[in-house]
Design a protein around this motif. Structure first.
Motif, PDB file in Angstrom:
ATOM      1  N   THR A 117       0.841  -1.190   0.000  1.00 40.04           N
ATOM      2  CA  THR A 117       0.000   0.000   0.000  1.00 40.04           C
ATOM      3  C   THR A 117       0.879   1.244   0.000  1.00 40.04           C
ATOM      4  O   THR A 117       2.022   1.209   0.451  1.00 40.04           O
ATOM      5  N   PHE A 118       0.320   2.323  -0.532  1.00 39.37           N
ATOM      6  CA  PHE A 118       0.912   3.636  -0.319  1.00 39.37           C
ATOM      7  C   PHE A 118       0.282   4.129   0.968  1.00 39.37           C
ATOM      8  O   PHE A 118      -0.946   4.170   1.078  1.00 39.37           O
ATOM      9  N   GLY A 119       1.078   4.491   1.949  1.00 33.28           N
ATOM     10  CA  GLY A 119       0.508   4.873   3.234  1.00 33.28           C
ATOM     11  C   GLY A 119       1.264   5.985   3.917  1.00 33.28           C
ATOM     12  O   GLY A 119       2.415   6.278   3.583  1.00 33.28           O
ATOM     13  N   ALA A 120       0.578   6.597   4.888  1.00 35.30           N
ATOM     14  CA  ALA A 120       1.195   7.654   5.696  1.00 35.30           C
ATOM     15  C   ALA A 120       0.304   7.968   6.875  1.00 35.30           C
ATOM     16  O   ALA A 120      -0.917   7.769   6.830  1.00 35.30           O
ATOM     17  N   TYR A 121       0.916   8.479   7.920  1.00 29.18           N
ATOM     18  CA  TYR A 121       0.177   9.045   9.036  1.00 29.18           C
ATOM     19  C   TYR A 121      -0.185  10.472   8.642  1.00 29.18           C
ATOM     20  O   TYR A 121       0.635  11.193   8.079  1.00 29.18           O
ATOM     21  N   VAL A 122      -1.416  10.865   8.936  1.00 27.14           N
ATOM     22  CA  VAL A 122      -1.880  12.211   8.599  1.00 27.14           C
ATOM     23  C   VAL A 122      -2.474  12.826   9.860  1.00 27.14           C
ATOM     24  O   VAL A 122      -3.305  12.213  10.529  1.00 27.14           O
ATOM     25  N   ASP A 123      -2.021  14.025  10.171  1.00 32.03           N
ATOM     26  CA  ASP A 123      -2.520  14.743  11.333  1.00 32.03           C
ATOM     27  C   ASP A 123      -2.931  16.147  10.887  1.00 32.03           C
ATOM     28  O   ASP A 123      -2.079  16.969  10.573  1.00 32.03           O
ATOM     29  N   ASN A 124      -4.239  16.374  10.824  1.00 32.18           N
ATOM     30  CA  ASN A 124      -4.778  17.657  10.364  1.00 32.18           C
ATOM     31  C   ASN A 124      -4.196  18.059   9.011  1.00 32.18           C
ATOM     32  O   ASN A 124      -3.821  19.206   8.802  1.00 32.18           O
ATOM     33  N   GLY A 125      -4.099  17.105   8.104  1.00 30.15           N
ATOM     34  CA  GLY A 125      -3.610  17.359   6.757  1.00 30.15           C
ATOM     35  C   GLY A 125      -2.110  17.255   6.581  1.00 30.15           C
ATOM     36  O   GLY A 125      -1.616  17.213   5.466  1.00 30.15           O
ATOM     37  N   VAL A 126      -1.369  17.202   7.687  1.00 28.98           N
ATOM     38  CA  VAL A 126       0.093  17.106   7.610  1.00 28.98           C
ATOM     39  C   VAL A 126       0.468  15.628   7.509  1.00 28.98           C
ATOM     40  O   VAL A 126       0.081  14.815   8.350  1.00 28.98           O
ATOM     41  N   VAL A 127       1.236  15.299   6.483  1.00 27.42           N
ATOM     42  CA  VAL A 127       1.605  13.916   6.181  1.00 27.42           C
ATOM     43  C   VAL A 127       2.996  13.622   6.727  1.00 27.42           C
ATOM     44  O   VAL A 127       3.924  14.412   6.569  1.00 27.42           O
ATOM     45  N   ARG A 128       3.119  12.448   7.369  1.00 26.95           N
ATOM     46  CA  ARG A 128       4.443  12.017   7.837  1.00 26.95           C
ATOM     47  C   ARG A 128       4.583  10.513   7.623  1.00 26.95           C
ATOM     48  O   ARG A 128       3.599   9.783   7.549  1.00 26.95           O
ATOM     49  N   ASP A 129       5.806  10.073   7.525  1.00 26.83           N
ATOM     50  CA  ASP A 129       6.136   8.661   7.317  1.00 26.83           C
ATOM     51  C   ASP A 129       5.459   8.082   6.073  1.00 26.83           C
ATOM     52  O   ASP A 129       5.004   6.938   6.069  1.00 26.83           O
ATOM     53  N   GLN A 130       5.419   8.883   5.016  1.00 26.25           N
ATOM     54  CA  GLN A 130       4.829   8.405   3.762  1.00 26.25           C
ATOM     55  C   GLN A 130       5.802   7.461   3.075  1.00 26.25           C
ATOM     56  O   GLN A 130       6.969   7.779   2.885  1.00 26.25           O
ATOM     57  N   ARG A 131       5.305   6.267   2.766  1.00 29.18           N
ATOM     58  CA  ARG A 131       6.131   5.271   2.078  1.00 29.18           C
ATOM     59  C   ARG A 131       5.245   4.115   1.628  1.00 29.18           C
ATOM     60  O   ARG A 131       4.033   4.117   1.860  1.00 29.18           O
ATOM     61  N   VAL A 132       5.872   3.137   1.014  1.00 27.05           N
ATOM     62  CA  VAL A 132       5.176   1.908   0.659  1.00 27.05           C
ATOM     63  C   VAL A 132       5.186   0.998   1.881  1.00 27.05           C
ATOM     64  O   VAL A 132       6.249   0.725   2.448  1.00 27.05           O
TER      65      VAL A 132
END
Length: 189
Positions: A117-132
């Motif tokens: 999957t393409f995934g990431a943690y999102v907090d109020n629109g801010v993306v972090r740790d985006q990766r496969v």
């Protein structure tokens, strides 16, 4: 001010029209691989429904990925062509995973095939740790999940919410595109 919002980055097609800060047209459907056939007629319907000439669009907001290679190219091509016809157009981008969560918090993911999957943690629109992420990794995440939940459990449905409302809710994070020639998808590998 009139803003057109487009998402062609995954199995959904989302087209929205914002007039004076109000989302007045909200189309979001599961189209799988027919984005190219449906995008133009839906944009045309949105504009006609509100009596807007394409040259009266001031802004376009586009999801830029991660996501489907072909889907992202379809959206990019539309926006680049639209910008050529409307040289005063402001173009903005939004991360696809942020569009699934909006101003809430959680982990967003979409199918990347081959049990990834393409995934990431999102907090109020801010993306972090985006990766496969491998699907097995996603099942271990302790956060509210958004996106292709059916990948981790057969009986779960996808959870996208309103992509367009989510994008409007994180307007402060829209990234302006300085030159339409520099607009490129955000691919993850």
């Amino acid at each position: 001010m009139n803003t057109l919002i487009i998402d062609t980055s995954h199995t959904l097609l989302a087209v929205g029209l914002v007039i004076d800060e109000v989302l007045v047209y909200n189309y979001q459907e599961q189209v799988n691989k027919s984005h190219s056939e449906q995008l133009l007629p839906i944009v045309d319907a949105a504009l006609k429904a509100h009596g807007i000439n394409p040259l009266e669009i001031s802004n376009v907001v586009l999801t830029v990925g991660p996501g489907s290679y072909t889907g992202l190219r379809i959206g990019m091509t539309f926006v680049k062509t639209f910008a050529i016809a409307n040289p005063n157009l402001n173009v903005y981008t939004v991360n696809t995973l942020a569009s699934l969560v909006g101003n809430k918090s959680g982990f967003a993911f979409i199918d990347a095939r081959s049990k990834r999957t393409f995934g990431a943690y999102v907090d109020n629109g801010v993306v972090r740790d985006q990766r496969v992420y491998m699907i097995d990794e996603v099942t271990q995440i302790n956060a509210e999940l958004y996106g292709d939940l059916d990948l981790i459990e057969n009986d779960k449905e996808k959870r996208y919410g309103s992509i367009l409302e989510n994008i409007v809710s994180i307007k402060q994070l829209w990234k302006p595109v300085a030159s339409i020639d520099t607009l490129v998808p955000d691919y993850l590998k």
